[in-house]
Enzyme design. Structure first.
Site, short mmCIF file in Angstrom:
data_model
loop_
_atom_site.label_atom_id
_atom_site.label_comp_id
_atom_site.label_asym_id
_atom_site.label_seq_id
_atom_site.Cartn_x
_atom_site.Cartn_y
_atom_site.Cartn_z
N LYS A 73 -7.01 -63.79 43.48
CA LYS A 73 -5.68 -63.35 43.01
C LYS A 73 -5.12 -64.34 41.99
O LYS A 73 -4.51 -63.95 41.00
CB LYS A 73 -4.71 -63.22 44.19
N LYS A 117 -9.09 -75.67 55.87
CA LYS A 117 -8.57 -75.37 54.52
C LYS A 117 -8.01 -76.63 53.84
O LYS A 117 -7.74 -76.63 52.66
CB LYS A 117 -7.52 -74.26 54.59
N LYS A 147 -1.94 -70.14 51.81
CA LYS A 147 -2.96 -69.59 52.70
C LYS A 147 -2.59 -70.00 54.10
O LYS A 147 -1.69 -70.81 54.29
CB LYS A 147 -4.35 -70.12 52.32
N ARG A 148 -3.30 -69.47 55.11
CA ARG A 148 -3.02 -69.91 56.47
C ARG A 148 -3.21 -71.43 56.58
O ARG A 148 -4.04 -72.02 55.88
CB ARG A 148 -3.94 -69.19 57.46
N HIS A 198 -17.14 -62.43 59.17
CA HIS A 198 -16.12 -63.10 58.36
C HIS A 198 -16.09 -64.60 58.51
O HIS A 198 -15.31 -65.27 57.83
CB HIS A 198 -14.73 -62.56 58.70
N THR A 213 -9.93 -65.03 49.30
CA THR A 213 -9.54 -63.98 48.35
C THR A 213 -8.32 -64.43 47.57
O THR A 213 -8.06 -63.91 46.48
CB THR A 213 -9.23 -62.65 49.06
C1 LIG Z 1 -4.71 -63.15 49.96
C2 LIG Z 1 -3.86 -63.53 51.10
C3 LIG Z 1 -4.37 -64.37 52.10
C4 LIG Z 1 -5.76 -64.99 52.03
O1 LIG Z 1 -5.70 -66.19 51.30
P1 LIG Z 1 -6.92 -67.24 51.31
O2 LIG Z 1 -6.50 -68.26 50.32
O3 LIG Z 1 -8.13 -66.47 50.84
O4 LIG Z 1 -7.06 -67.75 52.67
C5 LIG Z 1 -3.55 -64.72 53.16
N1 LIG Z 1 -2.29 -64.24 53.25
C6 LIG Z 1 -1.77 -63.44 52.30
C7 LIG Z 1 -0.36 -62.97 52.44
C8 LIG Z 1 -2.53 -63.05 51.20
O5 LIG Z 1 -2.00 -62.25 50.28
#
Ligand SMILES: *Cc1c(COP(=O)(O)O)cnc(C)c1O
Length: 807
Positions: free
Chosen positions: A655, A549, A543-544, A355, A651
């Site tokens: 979305k 990032k 995101k985190r 990952h 991911t």
């Molecule tokens: C999809 C998702 C993530 C991952 O987000 P990234 O932008 O790909 O880092 C993290 N937390 C939650 C709650 C998510 O739904």
């Protein structure tokens, strides 16, 4: 039960009374939520047993997805959706004066994960069940999930996530299926006539008790299982002898130390820390999972020689990699197989997903700690390493450097990724660029000897939760327009291309987006008392919080816009709302400082009358799955701005796309594949490429201080971190300043700033051309089918696991 409204109402009222002991009037939203959950459990119980019986009878190959994290979120809405009962449930409840949404909101998120990795595992469970693939999850039933985030005076404060406090309607405890796990102790070698036997003695026993949660497929009667293990004291050890000696305290201490194993989720994302309890968690659930797989396998099959024909075990990142030595232990010590035969079986059963390539995330365990906790497993890893190094020696005689760099054990540490590669038959990255970097750089020596093991599986997200459930109006509009074939075959989204220029479709899509934005605006107003312009660009980064990032890059763009607005109040830009959501690991100092920075900036900008509400900044507290479901449908712009080469896939980007947001992003992770699908006209890309970043790391040539000196816009922004612009103590943001100026800006924030700001101006212009923007938005939805986890899981099933749907 769910056949019609009359039956539903009858059964609901009965269930409510039976479960809560209250009348309808007295009951709370939570009571009612539990009642509907209880009805679903009753309804699916037969299908659940039937699914398992069929898997056993027809003796089909099973997949077990081992993951230290499953970020499920709430289950009521998605279970109703997958069963096709949303409408009958909603309408029946309305007749009783009850709002289904309120019941859904009473459910606590199952936050058993940190972010992308854990959410991927949850999307995969949904896709496996929905495709009728015999695939199950295996993990830990954390008593406390990912912490709850509060923002107090702009700072992150962490609270425990007591998600099980009021009970969990979805799980079933299976005490009869508990297994024993052994820690510590010593291994004695008994040399008998034919062979050496290894006897583990003076160990500490822990009981692993499974809690099963049904995983319901969409419209197909498949109910798979997520099995989460809870640690308990073994009865015999927690015995009366301690009591009778008056040692109650000691007995209790033992009980608590055992229960600590499944007590909390470590809140670290893309960062490892070599803590013993974490290693204990890993072995605990892996050993429990493997023991339970073998027990089931033996019900139907005799010899374990055919294990790889009937079982695929997938390890999500290196966290469950002890599955390799644990399976070896069972085959060699308990089944009395030869090492070679056991190794052949193990390496034909286990597959592994990498990952990340961030070095701070690479797991390695001190041999001393490992040996003490898991003496027999250590011996097995040692033997695996010996044989692996011998193999390397035969290939590269005398090349000590290469062998040392590839060894599983070196520098008194066990390298978990190396163990994973040696002990599995498949190693996959999660987006094309990520897999390419693994093959060409990070793992090139391994790729050279095992080219056949490496493959790519670009991540995906379930369009059921992230479109049908999160954005029902858009889902309905799509179905009205192209029919409902996309539900089973998300590739059919492509039919929307025909409507990308259709004024009526565009208008309807715009109206859906507007209503979704209205919902978010109301929430922001109620919770934060901030007024948001519905017509403004909803520019979202959720995101985190992590340096790679680059939330900082986003912040710098906002600060720059603010400076320009102060200079030119009638600056010709579309109003914009910058929305952030992010949790920082509690011990990640710079990430927490960045949260404070965002909140300070929001405070200043939101109350500055001079800029006429042109821009607003909102930090949404406690980002999690249920909040995400509200955010994605309302987003116009998706911020995916990681330093190129650092984000394995992402991911969140998928979305957003599925919900019609347009990406501004670097050529990193799956952004590249999104770019290739939608084309340059429907995405905004900018910045250094992964190769350029790599070249700078290798050859130098980047000087952030020089950039800072020569770019007056940048200089103004960076100076304001430390010159009293923010009403904070003098050193508040000094660590950010230092990382950028004194430590040469590891993540190229300054370097990419100009390109980012320019690209944001192009985006602004595109947004103001409403027709054009809607076309871009529709194009993104049209190409989102590839990024459904159904596509991803079909590839895993065919190309890695060798399993087929049971139809
Ligand atoms: C999809 C998702 C993530 C991952 O987000 P990234 O932008 O790909 O880092 C993290 N937390 C939650 C709650 C998510 O739904």
């Amino acid at each position: 039960m769910f056949q019609d409204k009359r039956a539903f109402k009858n059964d609901f009222l009965a269930k409510l009374q039976a479960m809560s002991g209250k009348s309808l009037e007295e009951s709370t939203a939570f009571d009612k939520y539990m009642a509907v959950g209880g009805m679903i459990r009753d309804y699916i119980s037969k299908k659940w047993v039937k699914t398992n019986d069929r898997y056993l009878e027809e003796d089909v190959k099973q997949v077990y997805y081992f993951s230290l994290e499953f970020l499920l979120g709430r289950l009521l809405g998605s279970n109703l959706l997958n069963l096709g009962f949303t409408e009958v449930c909603r309408e029946s409840l309305v007749e009783l004066g009850i709002d289904l949404n309120e019941l859904e909101n009473a459910e606590a998120d199952a936050g058993l994960g940190n972010g992308g990795l854990g959410r991927l595992a949850a999307c995969f469970l949904d896709s496996m069940a929905s495709l009728g693939i015999p695939g199950h999850g295996c993990g830990i039933r954390y008593r406390y999930g990912f912490f709850e985030q509060r923002i107090v005076d702009g700072y992150q404060v962490e609270l425990p996530d007591n998600w099980l406090r009021d009970g969990n309607v979805w799980e079933v405890r299976k005490p009869d299926k508990a297994v024993e796990i052994r820690f510590y102790g010593v291994v004695r070698e008994e040399i008998s006539k034919a062979k050496t036997v290894f006897v583990h003695e003076n160990y500490e026993s822990v009981l692993a008790v499974p809690y099963d949660t049904p995983v319901i497929g969409y419209g197909n009667n498949t109910v798979n299982t997520l099995r989460l293990w809870s640690a308990e004291a073994v009865q015999a050890d927690f015995d009366l002898s301690s009591f009778s000696h008056g040692n109650y305290q000691k007995a209790m201490e033992y009980k608590y130390s055992v229960e600590a194993i499944s007590q909390i989720l470590y809140p670290d994302d893309n960062h490892y820390k070599g803590r013993e309890l974490r290693l204990k968690q890993q072995y605990f659930f892996v050993s429990a999972g493997i023991q339970s797989i073998i027990r089931r396998y033996k019900k139907k099959n005799g010899s374990l020689r055919q294990l790889p024909e009937k079982v695929a075990i997938h390890v999500n990142d290196t966290h469950p990699v002890l599955a390799i030595p644990e399976l070896m232990r069972i085959l060699v010590d308990e089944e009395e197989m030869s090492w070679d035969e056991a190794w052949e079986i193990t390496t034909a059963t286990i597959s592994y997903t990498n990952h990340t390539i961030l070095s701070e995330a690479m797991e390695k365990w001190s041999t001393d700690l490992f040996k003490n906790l898991l003496p027999r497993i250590y011996m097995i890893v040692y033997e695996i390493n010996e044989r692996f190094c011998r193999e390397l020696w035969d290939k590269y005689p005398g090349d000590w450097d290469r062998i040392a760099s590839m060894a599983i054990i070196s520098d008194d540490h066990i390298k978990m990724a190396h163990l994973a590669i040696a002990g599995s038959y498949s190693i996959n990255g999660v987006a094309r660029i990520h897999t390419d970097i693994l093959k060409r750089q990070e793992m090139k020596n391994f790729f050279f000897i095992y080219p056949h093991k490496f493959n790519n599986k670009t991540n995906g997200v379930t369009h059921r939760r992230w479109l049908m459930k999160a954005n029902p109006e858009l889902a309905a509009l799509i179905t009205e327009t192209i029919g409902n074939g996309w539900i089973d075959n998300p590739a059919e989204f492509i039919e929307l291309l025909k409507y990308a220029d259709d004024p009526s479709f565009k208008e309807q899509a715009a109206n859906v987006k507007k209503r979704n934005k209205t919902v978010l605006v109301k929430m922001i107003k109620d919770k934060y008392s901030i007024d948001i312009d519905l017509e403004s660009i909803f520019d979202v980064q959720v995101k985190r919080l992590h340096a790679y990032k680059r939330q900082l890059l986003n912040v710098f763009h906002i600060m720059d816009l603010y400076n320009r607005l102060l200079e030119t109040p009638d600056l010709d830009i579309a109003p914009r709302t910058f929305i952030f959501g992010a949790k920082a690991a509690p011990s990640y100092f710079q990430a927490k400082t960045t949260i404070k920075l965002i909140n300070c900036l929001a405070e200043i900008i939101n109350k500055d009358k001079r800029i006429m509400d042109k821009i607003k900044v909102v930090f949404l507290e406690n980002y999690r799955v249920s909040l995400a479901e509200m955010i994605f449908p309302a987003a116009d712009v998706s911020e995916q701005i990681s330093t190129a080469g650092k984000e394995a896939s992402g991911t969140g980007n998928m979305k957003f796309m599925l919900n019609g947001a347009v990406t501004i992003g670097t050529m990193d992770g799956a952004n590249i594949e999104i770019f290739e699908k939608v084309g340059p006209a429907n995405i905004f890309t900018f910045g250094l490429t992964a190769e350029e970043v790599m070249d700078y790391y290798r050859s130098g040539g980047y000087n952030s201080h020089e950039l800072y000196q020569n770019d007056h816009r940048l200089k103004a922004i960076i100076d304001s971190l430390v010159n009293g612009f923010f009403p904070v103590s003098a050193g508040e943001f000094i660590n950010i300043y230092n990382s950028l100026i004194m430590h040469n800006d590891e993540f190229f924030v300054l370097k990419d700033f100009a390109a980012y700001a320019d690209t944001q101006m192009k985006l602004d212009k595109a947004f103001r051309d409403k027709g054009k923007w809607l076309g871009m938005s529709i194009n993104n939805i049209a190409y989102a089918g590839t990024f459904s986890s159904d596509r991803t899981i079909r590839e895993y099933a065919k190309e890695i696991w060798g399993v087929r749907p049971l139809v």
